[in-house]
Write an enzyme that holds these catalytic residues in place. Structure first.
Site, PDB file in Angstrom:
ATOM      1  N   PHE A 162       0.827  -1.208   0.000  1.00 63.36           N
ATOM      2  CA  PHE A 162       0.000   0.000   0.000  1.00 63.36           C
ATOM      3  C   PHE A 162       0.870   1.272   0.000  1.00 63.36           C
ATOM      4  O   PHE A 162       0.832   2.069  -0.949  1.00 63.36           O
ATOM      5  CB  PHE A 162      -0.933  -0.091   1.222  1.00 63.36           C
ATOM      6  CG  PHE A 162      -1.468   1.184   1.754  1.00 63.36           C
ATOM      7  CD1 PHE A 162      -2.075   2.112   0.911  1.00 63.36           C
ATOM      8  CD2 PHE A 162      -1.411   1.468   3.120  1.00 63.36           C
ATOM      9  CE1 PHE A 162      -2.594   3.307   1.418  1.00 63.36           C
ATOM     10  CE2 PHE A 162      -1.931   2.639   3.635  1.00 63.36           C
ATOM     11  CZ  PHE A 162      -2.510   3.568   2.789  1.00 63.36           C
ATOM     12  N   ASP A 207       9.710  -7.162  -3.321  1.00 61.86           N
ATOM     13  CA  ASP A 207       8.527  -7.560  -2.538  1.00 61.86           C
ATOM     14  C   ASP A 207       8.309  -9.056  -2.742  1.00 61.86           C
ATOM     15  O   ASP A 207       8.530  -9.584  -3.838  1.00 61.86           O
ATOM     16  CB  ASP A 207       7.301  -6.779  -3.030  1.00 61.86           C
ATOM     17  CG  ASP A 207       6.197  -6.700  -1.974  1.00 61.86           C
ATOM     18  OD1 ASP A 207       5.919  -5.577  -1.510  1.00 61.86           O
ATOM     19  OD2 ASP A 207       5.614  -7.745  -1.638  1.00 61.86           O
ATOM     20  N   ASP A 208       7.852  -9.736  -1.687  1.00 63.27           N
ATOM     21  CA  ASP A 208       7.544 -11.163  -1.850  1.00 63.27           C
ATOM     22  C   ASP A 208       6.078 -11.390  -2.225  1.00 63.27           C
ATOM     23  O   ASP A 208       5.639 -12.531  -2.339  1.00 63.27           O
ATOM     24  CB  ASP A 208       7.900 -11.950  -0.571  1.00 63.27           C
ATOM     25  CG  ASP A 208       6.984 -11.634   0.607  1.00 63.27           C
ATOM     26  OD1 ASP A 208       6.157 -10.697   0.505  1.00 63.27           O
ATOM     27  OD2 ASP A 208       7.099 -12.318   1.640  1.00 63.27           O
ATOM     28  N   LEU A 209       5.333 -10.303  -2.384  1.00 63.25           N
ATOM     29  CA  LEU A 209       3.916 -10.338  -2.780  1.00 63.25           C
ATOM     30  C   LEU A 209       3.058 -11.123  -1.780  1.00 63.25           C
ATOM     31  O   LEU A 209       2.022 -11.679  -2.158  1.00 63.25           O
ATOM     32  CB  LEU A 209       3.745 -10.889  -4.212  1.00 63.25           C
ATOM     33  CG  LEU A 209       4.473 -10.102  -5.309  1.00 63.25           C
ATOM     34  CD1 LEU A 209       4.222 -10.725  -6.680  1.00 63.25           C
ATOM     35  CD2 LEU A 209       4.048  -8.634  -5.315  1.00 63.25           C
ATOM     36  N   TYR A 240       4.652  -6.790  17.273  1.00 66.64           N
ATOM     37  CA  TYR A 240       4.905  -5.909  16.126  1.00 66.64           C
ATOM     38  C   TYR A 240       5.620  -4.626  16.580  1.00 66.64           C
ATOM     39  O   TYR A 240       6.627  -4.213  15.987  1.00 66.64           O
ATOM     40  CB  TYR A 240       3.564  -5.590  15.463  1.00 66.64           C
ATOM     41  CG  TYR A 240       3.568  -4.532  14.405  1.00 66.64           C
ATOM     42  CD1 TYR A 240       4.224  -4.724  13.191  1.00 66.64           C
ATOM     43  CD2 TYR A 240       2.876  -3.330  14.604  1.00 66.64           C
ATOM     44  CE1 TYR A 240       4.178  -3.743  12.198  1.00 66.64           C
ATOM     45  CE2 TYR A 240       2.831  -2.354  13.618  1.00 66.64           C
ATOM     46  CZ  TYR A 240       3.491  -2.559  12.422  1.00 66.64           C
ATOM     47  OH  TYR A 240       3.446  -1.586  11.453  1.00 66.64           O
ATOM     48  N   PHE A 291     -14.974  -2.477  17.107  1.00 66.75           N
ATOM     49  CA  PHE A 291     -14.522  -3.314  18.227  1.00 66.75           C
ATOM     50  C   PHE A 291     -14.276  -2.408  19.436  1.00 66.75           C
ATOM     51  O   PHE A 291     -13.563  -1.418  19.324  1.00 66.75           O
ATOM     52  CB  PHE A 291     -13.258  -4.082  17.835  1.00 66.75           C
ATOM     53  CG  PHE A 291     -13.528  -5.076  16.737  1.00 66.75           C
ATOM     54  CD1 PHE A 291     -14.040  -6.333  17.026  1.00 66.75           C
ATOM     55  CD2 PHE A 291     -13.322  -4.737  15.405  1.00 66.75           C
ATOM     56  CE1 PHE A 291     -14.323  -7.242  16.015  1.00 66.75           C
ATOM     57  CE2 PHE A 291     -13.599  -5.638  14.383  1.00 66.75           C
ATOM     58  CZ  PHE A 291     -14.109  -6.898  14.690  1.00 66.75           C
TER      59      PHE A 291
HETATM   60  P1  NAD Z   1       1.551  -3.613   3.228  1.00 68.11           P
HETATM   61  O1  NAD Z   1       1.267  -4.966   3.810  1.00 68.11           O
HETATM   62  O2  NAD Z   1       0.654  -3.114   2.154  1.00 68.11           O
HETATM   63  O3  NAD Z   1       3.054  -3.543   2.721  1.00 68.11           O
HETATM   64  C1  NAD Z   1       4.074  -4.382   3.199  1.00 68.11           C
HETATM   65  C2  NAD Z   1       4.720  -5.022   1.982  1.00 68.11           C
HETATM   66  O4  NAD Z   1       5.794  -5.840   2.416  1.00 68.11           O
HETATM   67  C3  NAD Z   1       3.758  -5.930   1.213  1.00 68.11           C
HETATM   68  O5  NAD Z   1       3.776  -5.588  -0.153  1.00 68.11           O
HETATM   69  C4  NAD Z   1       4.290  -7.351   1.449  1.00 68.11           C
HETATM   70  O6  NAD Z   1       4.029  -8.198   0.351  1.00 68.11           O
HETATM   71  C5  NAD Z   1       5.763  -7.048   1.671  1.00 68.11           C
HETATM   72  N1  NAD Z   1       6.456  -8.057   2.486  1.00 68.11           N
HETATM   73  C6  NAD Z   1       6.050  -8.606   3.659  1.00 68.11           C
HETATM   74  N2  NAD Z   1       6.961  -9.484   4.095  1.00 68.11           N
HETATM   75  C7  NAD Z   1       7.979  -9.487   3.182  1.00 68.11           C
HETATM   76  C8  NAD Z   1       9.205 -10.184   3.077  1.00 68.11           C
HETATM   77  N3  NAD Z   1       9.579 -11.083   3.997  1.00 68.11           N
HETATM   78  N4  NAD Z   1       9.993  -9.928   2.002  1.00 68.11           N
HETATM   79  C9  NAD Z   1       9.622  -9.036   1.048  1.00 68.11           C
HETATM   80  N5  NAD Z   1       8.466  -8.352   1.091  1.00 68.11           N
HETATM   81  C10 NAD Z   1       7.654  -8.571   2.154  1.00 68.11           C
HETATM   82  O7  NAD Z   1       1.574  -2.603   4.457  1.00 68.11           O
HETATM   83  P2  NAD Z   1       1.754  -1.023   4.471  1.00 68.11           P
HETATM   84  O8  NAD Z   1       0.612  -0.503   5.242  1.00 68.11           O
HETATM   85  O9  NAD Z   1       2.036  -0.484   3.125  1.00 68.11           O
HETATM   86  O10 NAD Z   1       3.045  -0.882   5.399  1.00 68.11           O
HETATM   87  C11 NAD Z   1       4.330  -0.515   4.879  1.00 68.11           C
HETATM   88  C12 NAD Z   1       5.269  -0.279   6.049  1.00 68.11           C
HETATM   89  O11 NAD Z   1       4.790   0.785   6.875  1.00 68.11           O
HETATM   90  C13 NAD Z   1       5.417  -1.500   6.967  1.00 68.11           C
HETATM   91  O12 NAD Z   1       6.750  -1.569   7.409  1.00 68.11           O
HETATM   92  C14 NAD Z   1       4.503  -1.170   8.128  1.00 68.11           C
HETATM   93  O13 NAD Z   1       4.892  -1.836   9.314  1.00 68.11           O
HETATM   94  C15 NAD Z   1       4.687   0.333   8.217  1.00 68.11           C
HETATM   95  N6  NAD Z   1       3.562   1.002   8.866  1.00 68.11           N
HETATM   96  C16 NAD Z   1       2.328   1.006   8.288  1.00 68.11           C
HETATM   97  C17 NAD Z   1       1.283   1.651   8.928  1.00 68.11           C
HETATM   98  C18 NAD Z   1      -0.111   1.718   8.350  1.00 68.11           C
HETATM   99  O14 NAD Z   1      -0.985   2.336   8.965  1.00 68.11           O
HETATM  100  N7  NAD Z   1      -0.388   1.129   7.194  1.00 68.11           N
HETATM  101  C19 NAD Z   1       1.504   2.287  10.164  1.00 68.11           C
HETATM  102  C20 NAD Z   1       2.774   2.242  10.725  1.00 68.11           C
HETATM  103  C21 NAD Z   1       3.807   1.621  10.058  1.00 68.11           C
END
Ligand code: NAD
Length: 314
Positions: free
Chosen positions: A11, A31-33, A146, A206
């Site tokens: 995202f 990305d591992d998708l 986390y 919730f």
């Molecule tokens: P997301 O799940 O859409 O993106 C994470 C991506 O990492 C995914 O595309 C997934 O396929 C990839 N991924 C997961 N494990 C992997 C691995 N072992 N190797 C390669 N790719 C891998 O989530 P997001 O919301 O876009 O979050 C992005 C970052 O921001 C993350 O680090 C998350 O912890 C951090 N974050 C997000 C939020 C939020 O509100 N969305 C808040 C705080 C921090």
């Protein structure tokens, strides 16, 4: 500049990829998708300066991948996202979010990358801090594996900075929302409400709905990442949020109003690891990065609803 975005099909990562390409940078997304999708990269994949590598940040072959990408800057966003998934499976959370980060830092160092910008979580690392909004000076007190993994990543970043001189910056993100976010009950409450209302399905809160979050629009977050790559950050953590706590009940009312639906959520029991509320003090990002949140919640939710309707074909 050449950049590597881990989690680049996710995202936030894919939105960052689009912005970096628009600014003329050479971008490799890794990305591992597991949760990300190639659909998120459909615009990027049409660009000449872009390449995609399907790979896992915990893999032993990662140093070769990063060395081949030869990035000046690594944006590290790949993660298993969200507190509840980590409570269900803390070992898998640590494997991806701690070991994956160490593996990535080691690969970045070996490749000669100049800087690593890390996505941490302002929602998860501070716990239920007594004083709001929460500044970076407040000690970490995570309520989930986390959050513990994100703090651990920050500590590793600091250590790599001291030991090897890798430049680093950490962004502690609020509750990020916007187009491309998957509806899920963990971090994606805006997407969940928007998707349910677009499909005329019931919505569930919730707890009693007083739990609050610092909702920040994805474009604003992407802007903070770009600035963190450009500015001298001295290894610091910057909170990136709206600075405002909005209760889940208030959010529901806003989404219902903008979607022209009834504001009638169901209520279910609150869940383990749920925070009472957090608003992030963003003055460090204002001074250190020249960054401000610029998308009001009403506008961001409208844009998210429009995207949800378009992607549902509605
Ligand atoms: P997301 O799940 O859409 O993106 C994470 C991506 O990492 C995914 O595309 C997934 O396929 C990839 N991924 C997961 N494990 C992997 C691995 N072992 N190797 C390669 N790719 C891998 O989530 P997001 O919301 O876009 O979050 C992005 C970052 O921001 C993350 O680090 C998350 O912890 C951090 N974050 C997000 C939020 C939020 O509100 N969305 C808040 C705080 C921090």
């Amino acid at each position: 500049m050449r950049v590597l975005v881990t989690g680049g099909a996710g995202f936030i990562g894919s939105s960052l990829v689009d912005r970096l390409l628009a600014e003329g940078h050479d971008v490799v997304a890794l990305d591992d998708l597991s949760t990300g999708t190639l659909d998120n990269l459909s615009d990027a994949r049409a660009r000449r300066r872009f390449s995609f590598v399907r790979g896992d940040i915990t893999d032993g072959g990662l140093p070769d991948v990063v060395t081949a990408a030869a990035p000046d800057v690594v944006f590290h966003l790949a993660a298993r996202t969200g507190p509840r998934a980590s409570i269900r499976d803390p070992v898998e959370d640590a494997r991806r979010n701690v070991l994956g980060t160490v593996n990535l830092l080691e690969a970045a160092r070996a490749s000669g990358a100049r800087k690593v910008v890390f996505a941490s979580s302002g929602g998860a690392i501070y716990g239920n801090a007594a004083r709001q909004p929460v500044s970076e000076r407040v000690g970490a007190d995570p309520l989930s594996p986390y959050g513990a993994a994100k703090i651990s990543g920050e500590i590793y970043l600091g250590m790599y900075r001291k030991l090897y001189g890798v430049r680093t910056a950490t962004l502690a993100l609020g509750n990020v929302y916007g187009p491309r976010q998957e509806p899920d009950d963990d971090t994606g409450v805006v997407a969940t409400f928007c998707a349910a209302m677009a499909r005329r399905e019931p919505t569930t809160i919730f707890g009693d709905g007083t739990n609050a979050r610092d909702f920040v629009f994805v474009d604003d977050v992407v802007d903070a990442f770009v600035r963190a790559a450009e500015k001298p950050c001295d290894g610091r953590r910057f909170n990136v949020g709206s600075g405002v706590a909005t209760s889940v009940r208030q959010l529901h009312a806003l989404v219902a109003e903008l979607a022209c639906r009834a504001d009638e959520p169901r209520f279910a029991d609150g869940r383990l690891g749920e925070l009472h509320g957090v608003a992030l003090d963003v003055s460090s990002a204002r001074h250190g990065l020249g960054w401000e949140p610029f998308t009001p919640l009403r506008e961001g939710v409208s844009r998210t609803l429009a995207w949800v309707s378009r992607s549902a074909g509605g």
